[in-house]
Design an enzyme around this catalytic site. Structure first.
Site, short mmCIF file in Angstrom:
data_model
loop_
_atom_site.label_atom_id
_atom_site.label_comp_id
_atom_site.label_asym_id
_atom_site.label_seq_id
_atom_site.Cartn_x
_atom_site.Cartn_y
_atom_site.Cartn_z
N LYS A 22 -5.08 -14.15 27.41
CA LYS A 22 -4.32 -14.98 28.20
C LYS A 22 -4.45 -15.11 29.59
CE LYS A 22 0.16 -13.42 29.36
NZ LYS A 22 0.46 -13.51 30.66
N ASN A 23 -4.61 -13.99 30.35
CA ASN A 23 -4.55 -13.76 31.92
C ASN A 23 -6.27 -14.45 32.34
OD1 ASN A 23 -2.22 -13.18 31.87
ND2 ASN A 23 -2.51 -11.07 32.17
N CYS A 123 10.21 -12.64 39.14
CA CYS A 123 10.57 -12.38 37.82
C CYS A 123 10.99 -11.02 37.40
CB CYS A 123 9.24 -12.75 36.78
SG CYS A 123 8.04 -11.31 36.74
N ARG A 128 7.07 -10.46 43.08
CA ARG A 128 5.84 -11.28 42.74
C ARG A 128 5.82 -12.37 43.98
NH1 ARG A 128 5.05 -11.33 37.26
NH2 ARG A 128 2.94 -11.80 37.74
N ASP A 131 2.35 -14.31 49.03
CA ASP A 131 1.95 -14.30 50.78
C ASP A 131 0.36 -14.14 50.78
OD1 ASP A 131 2.60 -11.66 49.52
OD2 ASP A 131 2.18 -11.03 51.52
N SER A 171 -4.76 -8.17 44.67
CA SER A 171 -4.09 -9.23 43.85
C SER A 171 -4.92 -9.96 43.12
CB SER A 171 -3.42 -10.27 45.00
OG SER A 171 -2.98 -11.46 44.52
N ASP A 314 -0.30 -3.68 32.59
CA ASP A 314 0.16 -4.50 31.31
C ASP A 314 0.16 -3.64 30.20
OD1 ASP A 314 -1.34 -7.60 32.40
OD2 ASP A 314 0.46 -6.42 33.11
N ARG A 406 5.02 -15.46 24.40
CA ARG A 406 4.28 -15.95 25.86
C ARG A 406 2.93 -15.25 25.77
NH1 ARG A 406 6.82 -15.22 31.37
NH2 ARG A 406 4.70 -16.03 31.56
C1 EPZ Z 1 -1.65 -10.75 37.23
O1 EPZ Z 1 -0.41 -11.18 37.81
C2 EPZ Z 1 -1.39 -10.92 35.56
N1 EPZ Z 1 -1.06 -12.37 35.37
C3 EPZ Z 1 -0.27 -9.77 35.36
O2 EPZ Z 1 -0.14 -9.88 34.01
C4 EPZ Z 1 -0.73 -8.33 35.70
O3 EPZ Z 1 0.16 -7.59 35.42
C5 EPZ Z 1 -1.20 -8.62 37.10
O4 EPZ Z 1 -1.85 -9.46 37.41
C6 EPZ Z 1 -1.78 -7.18 37.58
O5 EPZ Z 1 -2.85 -6.87 36.86
C7 EPZ Z 1 -1.87 -13.24 34.97
O6 EPZ Z 1 -3.05 -13.00 35.11
C8 EPZ Z 1 -1.57 -14.57 34.69
P1 EPZ Z 1 -0.94 -9.46 41.48
P2 EPZ Z 1 -0.42 -11.47 39.25
O7 EPZ Z 1 -1.19 -10.68 42.44
O8 EPZ Z 1 -1.81 -12.24 39.67
C9 EPZ Z 1 1.83 -8.17 44.69
C10 EPZ Z 1 1.16 -9.97 31.88
O9 EPZ Z 1 2.11 -9.22 31.45
N2 EPZ Z 1 1.33 -9.48 45.40
O10 EPZ Z 1 -2.51 -8.65 41.01
O11 EPZ Z 1 0.72 -12.06 39.82
C11 EPZ Z 1 2.51 -8.23 43.50
O12 EPZ Z 1 3.97 -8.35 43.92
C12 EPZ Z 1 1.18 -10.24 33.41
O13 EPZ Z 1 0.17 -10.60 31.41
C13 EPZ Z 1 1.68 -9.63 46.86
O14 EPZ Z 1 2.27 -8.74 47.43
O15 EPZ Z 1 -0.54 -10.03 39.88
C14 EPZ Z 1 2.16 -7.04 42.90
O16 EPZ Z 1 3.19 -5.90 43.30
C15 EPZ Z 1 2.38 -9.58 34.19
N3 EPZ Z 1 1.45 -10.85 47.49
C16 EPZ Z 1 0.72 -6.64 43.00
O17 EPZ Z 1 0.69 -7.51 44.36
C17 EPZ Z 1 0.66 -11.82 46.73
O18 EPZ Z 1 0.48 -12.70 47.29
C18 EPZ Z 1 -0.11 -7.17 41.93
O19 EPZ Z 1 0.08 -8.55 41.83
C19 EPZ Z 1 0.25 -11.41 45.35
C20 EPZ Z 1 0.69 -10.38 44.72
#
Ligand code: EPZ
Length: 430
Positions: A22-23, A123, A128, A131, A171, A314, A406
């Site tokens: 999915k991701n 969420c 999430r 920035d 991220s 995850d 989902r």
């Molecule tokens: C992706 O989310 C995945 N979703 C998530 O899977 C997964 O848990 C996550 O990566 C971590 O591996 C998809 O790929 C669609 P991040 P993403 O940006 O990209 C912080 C599932 O269950 N952050 O790596 O949103 C954030 O708050 C989902 O399939 C900022 O602070 O995750 C988090 O604490 C859940 N600023 C950390 O970084 C930003 O601009 C990692 O988030 C972006 C993120």
């Protein structure tokens, strides 16, 4: 709302085919905006989130054709053609349904020079913020302001400029947005401390097939030399490592043996590293992996979630479910999201002994869990409750299974085919 009812205690035996990730599928679909030619994706999973993103892309003017099962694999084949992008706004009512919609931001900016994308909002598992997506695109020359809950972005006259951007934290989404934007920027972009998840690498491989110039794939330093345009391609979505790990834990928790197919063992290395000392055996087989208990009992181990190649956040909820009936205790530390233990109180309702202190949860193994009505709160929490139900004595009903739909395709069918006593109760049947 649909529920899932499970009568636990039956060991799973048989084989389960894993779908495309999915991701990976979600960013791959938004990559179609980068070209006016057709991007064909195969091994696409049939999931609610994929349908939601299709609806979003359709309103951007992307032509979408869904073919049957793709030649080389089980999933669906999807043709996406963004001949003309007729609308550069991603509206709140679609983005709020699925945060990954924010992944249209980079491609729209790169292709059209502008984008108005609703802020996704938080969420269940955390605030999430986006920035880093914004700061990275600003480093590439974009002018971005927040207005009425929307990210309003504009590229410079000559288009985005290549830049060096160092991520202050890893991220996945921000890496994907910037990676896609950089493919059409003027000059060279270097992304430092980039995410290395297999889904990011899968996206990069697809972009290269579309004509992008990217080096450093699989590392935390991606270098992208902008090109004038990208062309169409055909790309198979990488297998879903989270689905793979989830079914591996289902086999271990029920004391059965599962052949997990259409996947690769190297995608779940960190999970294997944690699960082998916990008493789980992995045997590579053709096109997948066989999973069973090693010597009859599971043992509590300590796990800390980290960005790839560390233990995936995850799979954290599923690992907690597995540890509930392991001998001894194990400490689970969640370092990625600030509120990702909502499955703990639900598992406790089933007799688990879990103590949560901030970002750590101590799980003390119990002899057996007992079935109970429980509530799904987010995608991965819901599947951890299904796993617990499979292992528990008695009947478990998981409510709000829309979370499950989902990210897991036909979960109850796949598990039932391996001997689980599991069924979906449609809302109207209730
Ligand atoms: C992706 O989310 C995945 N979703 C998530 O899977 C997964 O848990 C996550 O990566 C971590 O591996 C998809 O790929 C669609 P991040 P993403 O940006 O990209 C912080 C599932 O269950 N952050 O790596 O949103 C954030 O708050 C989902 O399939 C900022 O602070 O995750 C988090 O604490 C859940 N600023 C950390 O970084 C930003 O601009 C990692 O988030 C972006 C993120």
């Amino acid at each position: 709302m649909d529920k899932i009812r499970i009568r636990g205690g039956k060991p799973l035996h048989g084989s389960i085919t894993v779908g495309g990730a999915k991701n990976a599928a979600l960013p791959l679909m938004t990559a179609a905006l980068l070209t006016d030619e057709t991007l064909t994706l195969t091994n696409l999973p049939i999931l609610a989130d994929i349908n939601t993103l299709c609806n979003l892309l359709l309103q951007h003017g992307v032509g979408i054709r869904l073919a049957g099962a793709g030649g080389e694999c089980a999933g669906r084949e999807l043709e996406l053609t963004a001949r003309d992008v007729t609308n550069t706004t991603a509206p709140y009512d679609l983005v709020r349904k699925m945060r990954a919609s924010v992944l249209v931001l980079g491609p729209l900016l790169a292709r059209c020079g502008e984008a108005k994308v609703s802020l996704p909002g938080g969420c269940a598992i955390g605030a999430r913020p986006v920035d880093l997506h914004i700061k990275g695109l600003e480093a590439m020359g974009a002018e971005i302001r927040i207005e009425g809950g929307y990210i309003v972005a504009k590229a410079p006259k000559g288009g985005l400029r290549g830049a060096e951007y160092v991520f202050p934290k890893v991220s996945v989404g921000a890496t994907e947005n910037l990676l896609m934007a950089a493919t059409l920027a003027r000059g060279t972009t270097v992304l430092v401390n980039a995410a290395r998840e297999p889904e990011v690498t899968d996206l990069a491989e697809c972009l290269v097939a579309m004509g992008a110039k990217i080096t450093g794939l699989g590392t935390d330093r991606l270098t992208i030399e902008g090109v004038d345009r990208l062309h169409g391609a055909r790309h198979m979505v990488v297998p879903d490592r989270i689905e793979t790990g989830t079914y591996a834990m289902a086999a271990a928790m029920t004391g059965g043996t599962l052949d997990i197919l259409n996947t690769r063992l190297d995608l779940i290395k960190a999970a294997v590293t944690a699960l082998v000392p916990a008493g789980v055996e992995f045997t590579p087989i053709d096109n997948g992996v066989r999973v069973s208990r090693a010597n009859g009992e599971l043992v509590g181990v300590d796990v800390m979630t980290e960005p790839f190649p560390g233990f995936p956040t995850d799979l954290q909820a599923q690992m907690m479910a597995l540890m509930c009936t392991a001998r001894g205790a194990g400490m689970i530390t969640e370092t990625i999201f600030e509120n990702r233990f909502m499955h703990a109180p639900e598992l406790t309702r089933m007799g688990a002994r879990i103590t949560v202190h901030g970002s750590s949860a101590l799980v003390r193994g119990v002899e057996r869990l007992t079935g109970a009505p429980v509530m799904a709160t987010d995608l991965r929490a819901s599947v951890s409750l299904v796993l617990a139900g499979l292992a528990a004595e008695g009947e478990t009903t998981v409510n709000r299974v829309y979370h499950l739909d989902r990210g897991y395709e036909r979960l109850e069918e796949k598990l039932a085919a391996c001997g689980a006593d599991i069924e979906r109760i449609r809302a109207e049947d209730d």
